[in-house]
Design a protein around this motif. Structure first.
Motif, PDB file in Angstrom:
ATOM      1  N   LEU A  73       5.279  17.429   0.469  1.00  0.00           N
ATOM      2  CA  LEU A  73       6.716  17.208   0.314  1.00  0.00           C
ATOM      3  C   LEU A  73       7.341  18.352  -0.483  1.00  0.00           C
ATOM      4  N   ALA A  74       6.738  18.703  -1.599  1.00  0.00           N
ATOM      5  CA  ALA A  74       7.258  19.790  -2.434  1.00  0.00           C
ATOM      6  C   ALA A  74       7.255  21.113  -1.665  1.00  0.00           C
ATOM      7  N   LYS A  75       6.197  21.352  -0.906  1.00  0.00           N
ATOM      8  CA  LYS A  75       6.101  22.596  -0.132  1.00  0.00           C
ATOM      9  C   LYS A  75       7.171  22.638   0.968  1.00  0.00           C
ATOM     10  N   ILE A  76       7.377  21.528   1.646  1.00  0.00           N
ATOM     11  CA  ILE A  76       8.392  21.465   2.702  1.00  0.00           C
ATOM     12  C   ILE A  76       9.784  21.665   2.106  1.00  0.00           C
ATOM     13  N   LYS A  77      10.055  21.009   0.990  1.00  0.00           N
ATOM     14  CA  LYS A  77      11.380  21.123   0.364  1.00  0.00           C
ATOM     15  C   LYS A  77      11.641  22.527  -0.180  1.00  0.00           C
ATOM     16  N   ALA A  78      10.585  23.284  -0.459  1.00  0.00           N
ATOM     17  CA  ALA A  78      10.742  24.654  -0.949  1.00  0.00           C
ATOM     18  C   ALA A  78      10.914  25.649   0.196  1.00  0.00           C
ATOM     19  N   SER A  79      10.734  25.193   1.425  1.00  0.00           N
ATOM     20  CA  SER A  79      10.834  26.087   2.580  1.00  0.00           C
ATOM     21  C   SER A  79      12.287  26.250   3.019  1.00  0.00           C
ATOM     22  N   SER A  80      12.491  27.105   4.001  1.00  0.00           N
ATOM     23  CA  SER A  80      13.845  27.366   4.484  1.00  0.00           C
ATOM     24  C   SER A  80      14.410  26.216   5.304  1.00  0.00           C
ATOM     25  N   GLU A 138       7.391  25.657  11.487  1.00  0.00           N
ATOM     26  CA  GLU A 138       7.349  26.173  12.869  1.00  0.00           C
ATOM     27  C   GLU A 138       8.208  25.351  13.831  1.00  0.00           C
ATOM     28  N   LEU A 139       8.087  24.011  13.780  1.00  0.00           N
ATOM     29  CA  LEU A 139       8.745  23.139  14.760  1.00  0.00           C
ATOM     30  C   LEU A 139      10.165  22.745  14.368  1.00  0.00           C
ATOM     31  N   ARG A 140      10.475  22.819  13.085  1.00  0.00           N
ATOM     32  CA  ARG A 140      11.802  22.506  12.563  1.00  0.00           C
ATOM     33  C   ARG A 140      12.294  21.102  12.970  1.00  0.00           C
ATOM     34  N   PRO A 141      11.540  20.076  12.606  1.00  0.00           N
ATOM     35  CA  PRO A 141      11.952  18.707  12.950  1.00  0.00           C
ATOM     36  C   PRO A 141      13.180  18.290  12.139  1.00  0.00           C
ATOM     37  N   ASP A 142      13.856  17.254  12.631  1.00  0.00           N
ATOM     38  CA  ASP A 142      14.963  16.666  11.888  1.00  0.00           C
ATOM     39  C   ASP A 142      14.435  15.710  10.830  1.00  0.00           C
ATOM     40  N   GLY A 169       0.665  19.923   8.211  1.00  0.00           N
ATOM     41  CA  GLY A 169       1.988  19.322   8.376  1.00  0.00           C
ATOM     42  C   GLY A 169       3.102  20.209   7.840  1.00  0.00           C
ATOM     43  N   ALA A 170       2.892  20.791   6.667  1.00  0.00           N
ATOM     44  CA  ALA A 170       3.908  21.672   6.082  1.00  0.00           C
ATOM     45  C   ALA A 170       4.105  22.909   6.955  1.00  0.00           C
ATOM     46  N   ALA A 171       3.018  23.475   7.470  1.00  0.00           N
ATOM     47  CA  ALA A 171       3.119  24.645   8.356  1.00  0.00           C
ATOM     48  C   ALA A 171       3.831  24.279   9.653  1.00  0.00           C
ATOM     49  N   MET A 172       3.504  23.128  10.231  1.00  0.00           N
ATOM     50  CA  MET A 172       4.137  22.692  11.471  1.00  0.00           C
ATOM     51  C   MET A 172       5.625  22.427  11.258  1.00  0.00           C
TER      52      MET A 172
END
Length: 137
Positions: A70-77, A49-53, A43-46
């Motif tokens: 959640l923490a990994k997603i929030k740390a991403s760009s 890649e997909l840049r959902p809203d 999910g974090a990788a997707m």
């Protein structure tokens, strides 16, 4: 995002039936499901890649649980809005998710009306957040 404020949604939940039910609820509600994942790691990788809203993120999952994802997603760009989907009524988990940057949560078992209401609130917050970001630039 289109004129009608259609939000792109990524569903991350290890239970097939939950993902299927959420897709049915979202159909025709100005939400476009652009992807699904069965664990937090994928999910974090997707998400990157997909840049959902908007991400609907289960708490209890294999590999990375929802809080770790959640923490990994929030740390991403990419910074989507994230709604936790949880059967846990543990206030500590909900508080931790909100502190990590979740925008809200949906409690399982859920019904169509409550999910749509929560998602429409998220849509309004998303629109306001993006308008504020545009005004700052």
């Amino acid at each position: 995002m289109t004129e009608q404020s259609t939000l792109k949604v990524l569903i991350v939940d290890d239970y097939d039936m939950t993902r299927a039910l959420l897709k049915i609820i979202l159909r025709g509600q100005q939400f476009e499901v652009i992807g699904e994942a069965m664990d937090g790691e994928v999910g974090a990788a997707m998400c990157e890649e997909l840049r959902p809203d908007l991400v609907l993120l289960d708490v209890m999952m294999p590999k990375l649980n929802g809080l770790e994802a959640l923490a990994k997603i929030k740390a991403s760009s990419h910074q989507p809005m994230i709604l936790m989907v949880t059967g846990a009524e543990d206030e500590k988990i909900v508080t931790q998710a909100l502190n990590l940057g979740a925008s809200g949560y949906i409690v399982k078992p859920f019904n169509t009306a409550s999910v749509i209401e929560t998602l429409n609130q998220a849509r309004e917050s998303f629109i306001v957040r993006n308008a504020a970001a545009v005004n700052r630039t």
